[in-house]
Design an enzyme around this catalytic site. Sequence first.
Site, PDB file in Angstrom:
ATOM      1  CB  THR A  83       2.385   2.995   2.707  1.00 20.36           C
ATOM      2  OG1 THR A  83       1.797   4.307   2.748  1.00 20.36           O
ATOM      3  CG2 THR A  83       1.326   1.980   3.112  1.00 20.36           C
ATOM      4  N   GLY A 325      -0.302  10.582   6.535  1.00 19.27           N
ATOM      5  CA  GLY A 325      -1.272   9.774   5.793  1.00 19.27           C
ATOM      6  C   GLY A 325      -0.669   8.459   5.324  1.00 19.27           C
ATOM      7  CG  ASP A 326       2.545   8.488   2.610  1.00 20.87           C
ATOM      8  OD1 ASP A 326       1.513   8.451   1.908  1.00 20.87           O
ATOM      9  OD2 ASP A 326       3.515   9.234   2.362  1.00 20.87           O
ATOM     10  CB  ALA A 327       2.581   6.923   9.073  1.00 18.33           C
ATOM     11  N   GLY A 330      -0.011   2.454   6.365  1.00 16.94           N
ATOM     12  CA  GLY A 330       0.879   1.361   6.735  1.00 16.94           C
ATOM     13  C   GLY A 330       0.456   0.672   8.021  1.00 16.94           C
TER      14      GLY A 330
END
Length: 368
Positions: A83, A325-327, A330
């Site tokens: 992220t 989801g992490d992206a 971020g």
Amino acid sequence: MEACSSNHPGLKTNIMTKKGVLYGMGNPLLDMTAVVDEAYLQKYDLQPNNAILAEDKHRPIYDELLNENYKVSYSPGGATQNTIRVAQWYLREPESTSFVGCIGSDPPEFIIKDDKTGQDTFGDKLKSCMKKEDIRTNYLVDPNAPTGVCAVLITGGNRSLVTRLDAANEYKQSHLTSPGTWSLVTDASFYYIAGYFLTVSPDSMVEIGEHAVKENKCFSMNLSAPFLSQFFKDPMKKVLPYCDIVFGNEDEARAFAKDFELNTTDLAEIAKKVAAMPKKNSKRSRIVIFTQGAEPTVVFKDNKAKEYPVLPIASEKIIDTNGAGDAFVGGFLAEYVQDKDIETCVNNGMHAAHMIIQVSGCTLPERQ
């Protein structure tokens, strides 16, 4: 073997961000990505599109990737670390972000022989990759454990992940409060920690939360996985009151609703109830954001829920949804730290997820 490449060719952005404005803390991993065949997966009883924690029988994998002529590429991994990498990619200004976690004092078998860079340990490679991506880091080094690593085994369009957490599980609160780390905390105005860190050092999360409340800074967390609200409910209850933004996907949201007895499966209603849970900082109203794959993202803000349709994409362009989801977080935070409106933040999060699902792993393109 490939070394990681820099994502920043030195372009300037029109919007100047404060150095270290966004701080992340989590489980740092080094991803080792290599193409293998079906027989290799069968040898270790692995599924072609799955993610597992390594058992003893999987431990030879990492040595084999290093020493048996596989073409291995290396990149930082782990939810929060990814992220932060995505956020930095969008922010562009060097060292707009920082990241803290625990790596190991690696044994000789963790030596990477690279024609370009000579010899590095897994920890060295992780640090050099983060430096090239212009992210400030201050890793705790555990002398008794190797650096966490994830084998990313590619077969066709599938990706099998085999993770050893190792040193990532050994983070200590005393490192957080040391001058070198605490200066990163005080420099920041926004904090993000994935829920996985609840299994490692929830007291460190509370420490940052207390600072955020005192200074009226923004603290955000991801629900991260359904098992966390079930098996780590108590530490989650300790940290949630500090959260100004809560992220999650539909499965995590519904698991949370079940474990916290919210008595609904409707995402908008869950978001509303999460937003209304006890909160330490009364100066900030809580925002709750639930993604749900190809379905609209649900955002609860200012006492109302709104859905944002995702960017369309042809199914044949989707390479790997793991890390989307992490992206998203971020991309969202890269705009949020610049005080952009919520729609701009959500749209940028969707752009980031859209970009990441078209490549294998959290691989960021070089800027043009």
